[in-house]
Design a protein around this motif. Structure first.
Motif, PDB file in Angstrom:
ATOM      1  N   MET A 157      69.067   9.580  50.645  1.00  0.00           N
ATOM      2  CA  MET A 157      68.563   8.668  49.642  1.00  0.00           C
ATOM      3  C   MET A 157      67.066   8.888  49.465  1.00  0.00           C
ATOM      4  O   MET A 157      66.339   9.070  50.427  1.00  0.00           O
ATOM      5  N   THR A 158      66.612   8.867  48.265  1.00  0.00           N
ATOM      6  CA  THR A 158      65.208   9.114  47.954  1.00  0.00           C
ATOM      7  C   THR A 158      64.336   7.908  48.295  1.00  0.00           C
ATOM      8  O   THR A 158      64.689   6.772  48.010  1.00  0.00           O
ATOM      9  N   TYR A 159      63.206   8.206  48.902  1.00  0.00           N
ATOM     10  CA  TYR A 159      62.227   7.180  49.243  1.00  0.00           C
ATOM     11  C   TYR A 159      61.185   7.088  48.129  1.00  0.00           C
ATOM     12  O   TYR A 159      60.876   8.077  47.466  1.00  0.00           O
ATOM     13  N   ARG A 160      60.635   5.900  47.935  1.00  0.00           N
ATOM     14  CA  ARG A 160      59.596   5.676  46.934  1.00  0.00           C
ATOM     15  C   ARG A 160      58.244   5.928  47.593  1.00  0.00           C
ATOM     16  O   ARG A 160      57.960   5.450  48.684  1.00  0.00           O
ATOM     17  N   LEU A 161      57.379   6.672  46.906  1.00  0.00           N
ATOM     18  CA  LEU A 161      56.073   7.035  47.439  1.00  0.00           C
ATOM     19  C   LEU A 161      55.047   5.947  47.132  1.00  0.00           C
ATOM     20  O   LEU A 161      54.973   5.450  46.002  1.00  0.00           O
ATOM     21  N   LYS A 162      54.273   5.572  48.158  1.00  0.00           N
ATOM     22  CA  LYS A 162      53.173   4.619  48.016  1.00  0.00           C
ATOM     23  C   LYS A 162      51.930   5.245  48.638  1.00  0.00           C
ATOM     24  O   LYS A 162      52.041   6.130  49.475  1.00  0.00           O
ATOM     25  N   TYR A 163      50.773   4.779  48.205  1.00  0.00           N
ATOM     26  CA  TYR A 163      49.496   5.313  48.705  1.00  0.00           C
ATOM     27  C   TYR A 163      48.579   4.206  49.181  1.00  0.00           C
ATOM     28  O   TYR A 163      48.453   3.169  48.515  1.00  0.00           O
ATOM     29  N   ASP A 164      47.884   4.457  50.280  1.00  0.00           N
ATOM     30  CA  ASP A 164      46.699   3.691  50.612  1.00  0.00           C
ATOM     31  C   ASP A 164      45.656   4.090  49.564  1.00  0.00           C
ATOM     32  O   ASP A 164      45.572   5.274  49.195  1.00  0.00           O
TER      33      ASP A 164
END
Length: 81
Positions: free
Chosen positions: A1-8
């Motif tokens: 399953m694909t993970y959603r990318l987040k950034y600091d």
């Protein structure tokens, strides 16, 4: 399953400032990590499956894998030049 990318925010600023060719390599590596965060990354210290490292030729990223929320958060980016 694909993970959603987040950034600091600080890590995102480093990514935005990278030379285009290094930014593209990092983006492709992050895309692969979103598809399979464990196989596409290396343990950061003890292998807890949560804090991981992504290493390209010129960038080292520290990532936080949220298995329950299906998120991959870029905590830190270091440009090695």
């Amino acid at each position: 399953m694909t993970y959603r990318l987040k950034y600091d925010p600080a890590a995102e600023a480093v990514h935005d400032a990278l030379p285009p060719e290094h930014s593209e390599r990092l983006s492709l590596a992050l895309a692969a990590a979103c598809d399979d965060p464990i196989d596409a990354t290396d343990p950061y210290g003890e292998d807890d499956g949560i804090v991981r490292m992504l290493v390209t030729e010129h960038v080292i990223a520290v990532l936080l894998v949220g298995h329950v929320t299906k998120t991959l958060t870029v905590l830190q980016l270091n440009y090695t030049g």
